[in-house]
Design a protein around this motif. Sequence first.
Motif, PDB file in Angstrom:
ATOM      1  N   LYS A  25      11.797   8.371 -19.431  1.00 20.82           N
ATOM      2  CA  LYS A  25      11.805   7.742 -20.755  1.00 20.82           C
ATOM      3  C   LYS A  25      10.368   7.423 -21.131  1.00 20.82           C
ATOM      4  N   SER A  26      10.145   7.254 -22.407  1.00 23.93           N
ATOM      5  CA  SER A  26       8.798   6.913 -22.849  1.00 23.93           C
ATOM      6  C   SER A  26       8.424   5.493 -22.442  1.00 23.93           C
ATOM      7  N   SER A  27       9.431   4.658 -22.136  1.00 24.20           N
ATOM      8  CA  SER A  27       9.180   3.266 -21.746  1.00 24.20           C
ATOM      9  C   SER A  27       9.127   3.124 -20.230  1.00 24.20           C
ATOM     10  N   ARG A  28       8.286   3.925 -19.584  1.00 22.77           N
ATOM     11  CA  ARG A  28       8.205   3.880 -18.137  1.00 22.77           C
ATOM     12  C   ARG A  28       7.564   2.599 -17.619  1.00 22.77           C
ATOM     13  N   SER A  29       6.952   1.812 -18.526  1.00 18.86           N
ATOM     14  CA  SER A  29       6.362   0.551 -18.089  1.00 18.86           C
ATOM     15  C   SER A  29       7.437  -0.417 -17.599  1.00 18.86           C
ATOM     16  N   GLU A  30       8.703  -0.150 -17.959  1.00 20.49           N
ATOM     17  CA  GLU A  30       9.803  -1.011 -17.544  1.00 20.49           C
ATOM     18  C   GLU A  30      10.555  -0.424 -16.345  1.00 20.49           C
ATOM     19  N   PHE A  31       9.945   0.557 -15.712  1.00 19.77           N
ATOM     20  CA  PHE A  31      10.561   1.224 -14.570  1.00 19.77           C
ATOM     21  C   PHE A  31      10.772   0.221 -13.435  1.00 19.77           C
ATOM     22  N   SER A  32      11.931   0.246 -12.821  1.00 16.37           N
ATOM     23  CA  SER A  32      12.224  -0.687 -11.737  1.00 16.37           C
ATOM     24  C   SER A  32      12.926   0.029 -10.592  1.00 16.37           C
ATOM     25  N   LEU A  33      12.941  -0.614  -9.445  1.00 10.07           N
ATOM     26  CA  LEU A  33      13.600  -0.062  -8.266  1.00 10.07           C
ATOM     27  C   LEU A  33      14.875  -0.844  -7.989  1.00 10.07           C
ATOM     28  N   GLU A  34      15.959  -0.109  -7.773  1.00  8.95           N
ATOM     29  CA  GLU A  34      17.232  -0.765  -7.493  1.00  8.95           C
ATOM     30  C   GLU A  34      17.862  -0.199  -6.223  1.00  8.95           C
ATOM     31  N   ASP A  35      17.076   0.533  -5.449  1.00 12.82           N
ATOM     32  CA  ASP A  35      17.611   1.065  -4.196  1.00 12.82           C
ATOM     33  C   ASP A  35      16.726   0.599  -3.039  1.00 12.82           C
ATOM     34  N   ASP A  36      16.782   1.283  -1.904  1.00 14.96           N
ATOM     35  CA  ASP A  36      16.068   0.790  -0.725  1.00 14.96           C
ATOM     36  C   ASP A  36      14.659   1.348  -0.583  1.00 14.96           C
ATOM     37  N   ARG A  37      14.124   1.962  -1.633  1.00 15.55           N
ATOM     38  CA  ARG A  37      12.753   2.449  -1.558  1.00 15.55           C
ATOM     39  C   ARG A  37      11.776   1.309  -1.858  1.00 15.55           C
ATOM     40  N   VAL A  38      10.531   1.456  -1.432  1.00 10.88           N
ATOM     41  CA  VAL A  38       9.540   0.401  -1.640  1.00 10.88           C
ATOM     42  C   VAL A  38       8.633   0.697  -2.823  1.00 10.88           C
ATOM     43  N   THR A  39       8.660   1.918  -3.340  1.00 10.58           N
ATOM     44  CA  THR A  39       7.816   2.279  -4.466  1.00 10.58           C
ATOM     45  C   THR A  39       8.491   3.343  -5.316  1.00 10.58           C
ATOM     46  N   ASP A  40       8.056   3.456  -6.585  1.00  8.19           N
ATOM     47  CA  ASP A  40       8.629   4.463  -7.475  1.00  8.19           C
ATOM     48  C   ASP A  40       7.994   5.835  -7.272  1.00  8.19           C
ATOM     49  N   ILE A  41       7.044   5.928  -6.347  1.00  5.83           N
ATOM     50  CA  ILE A  41       6.415   7.211  -6.019  1.00  5.83           C
ATOM     51  C   ILE A  41       7.182   7.851  -4.866  1.00  5.83           C
ATOM     52  N   GLU A  42       7.414   9.143  -4.959  1.00  3.19           N
ATOM     53  CA  GLU A  42       8.053   9.888  -3.881  1.00  3.19           C
ATOM     54  C   GLU A  42       7.538  11.323  -3.882  1.00  3.19           C
ATOM     55  N   ILE A  43       7.917  12.073  -2.870  1.00  6.56           N
ATOM     56  CA  ILE A  43       7.480  13.464  -2.772  1.00  6.56           C
ATOM     57  C   ILE A  43       8.333  14.344  -3.673  1.00  6.56           C
ATOM     58  N   CYS A  44       7.689  15.078  -4.579  1.00  4.11           N
ATOM     59  CA  CYS A  44       8.410  15.988  -5.477  1.00  4.11           C
ATOM     60  C   CYS A  44       9.014  17.134  -4.674  1.00  4.11           C
ATOM     61  N   PRO A  45      10.294  17.426  -4.837  1.00  7.62           N
ATOM     62  CA  PRO A  45      10.935  18.504  -4.070  1.00  7.62           C
ATOM     63  C   PRO A  45      10.430  19.899  -4.434  1.00  7.62           C
ATOM     64  N   ARG A  46       9.683  20.019  -5.540  1.00  6.93           N
ATOM     65  CA  ARG A  46       9.152  21.325  -5.939  1.00  6.93           C
ATOM     66  C   ARG A  46       7.730  21.549  -5.449  1.00  6.93           C
ATOM     67  N   CYS A  47       6.820  20.722  -5.952  1.00  4.31           N
ATOM     68  CA  CYS A  47       5.413  20.918  -5.582  1.00  4.31           C
ATOM     69  C   CYS A  47       5.048  20.208  -4.282  1.00  4.31           C
ATOM     70  N   GLU A  48       5.954  19.324  -3.796  1.00  2.00           N
ATOM     71  CA  GLU A  48       5.773  18.579  -2.556  1.00  2.00           C
ATOM     72  C   GLU A  48       4.532  17.689  -2.595  1.00  2.00           C
ATOM     73  N   ARG A  49       4.244  17.166  -3.803  1.00  3.61           N
ATOM     74  CA  ARG A  49       3.146  16.218  -3.966  1.00  3.61           C
ATOM     75  C   ARG A  49       3.715  14.857  -4.363  1.00  3.61           C
ATOM     76  N   PRO A  50       3.013  13.765  -4.030  1.00  4.74           N
ATOM     77  CA  PRO A  50       3.495  12.432  -4.418  1.00  4.74           C
ATOM     78  C   PRO A  50       3.442  12.252  -5.934  1.00  4.74           C
ATOM     79  N   GLY A  51       4.473  11.639  -6.489  1.00  8.96           N
ATOM     80  CA  GLY A  51       4.514  11.377  -7.916  1.00  8.96           C
ATOM     81  C   GLY A  51       5.834  10.742  -8.301  1.00  8.96           C
TER      82      GLY A  51
END
Length: 244
Positions: free
Chosen positions: A152-178
């Motif tokens: 969404k364009s309002s990514r400033s309101e992005f939140s975590l609701e699962d057991d991860r510690v950050t909204d960054i993860e490894i992309c399954p395509r390019c395999e880079r963090p993002g």
Amino acid sequence: MKDILAVEGVCRSLRDSVRKEPFFWRTIDLGGSPLKERVTDDSLLKLTHRAQGNLQSLTLGGCVGITDNGLMQVLASNPRLTKLSIAGCLKLSTEEVLSILRDLKSANRLGVKTFITGGVLYFTKEQFKELNLLLGADANAVPKSRKKRFFKSSRSEFSLEDDRVTDIEICPRCERPGMVFDCPGEACPLKDNPCPKSSCRACVVCIERCLDCGSCLNDCEHKPLFCFAFSCVVCYRKNLKSEA
């Protein structure tokens, strides 16, 4: 925050009571404040000092005036802070933020366990691994739960609701963090016509997303042929009707 600041402006006695009571300031969310673009390092430090060291959650969504030095001072004076969101803080740098977390960790004053970036920081694989270690997580561990995330364009309101510690993860395509997003479409063209790794879940570098609905635009029949590059045809037509 909005209600607390409103009460503070009623009269002098309420102002003094609110400012001196740390309970009211354990959670500070500036993401929805109309003053967020005017927040400076000094004003943020004064505001967080009201918690008297008991600050637990800090959301700085859209606070474009906050610098690395300001963030360092706030974190250093609030070792009990466990949740931090810097989404929209465009003056922060990856190297400096990692250095701040590293120094606080070595001094045993880092309490942050949940860290939301909103995509303002860009990590290498080595930096991403270090970030997870600093937050007390394993970068290679597979989360037990991962809720779907839509662009969404309002990514400033992005939140975590699962057991991860950050909204960054490894992309399954390019395999880079993002920041990795899912497709909200029930009949996604990329799912009907499988692309590499047979998934339309990826970062925005690998798959372009519509700013309005979050659906994929790559190899998609809804991708526009002319210049409204960040909206699909369906959303573009909806916007035209709403403006008419």
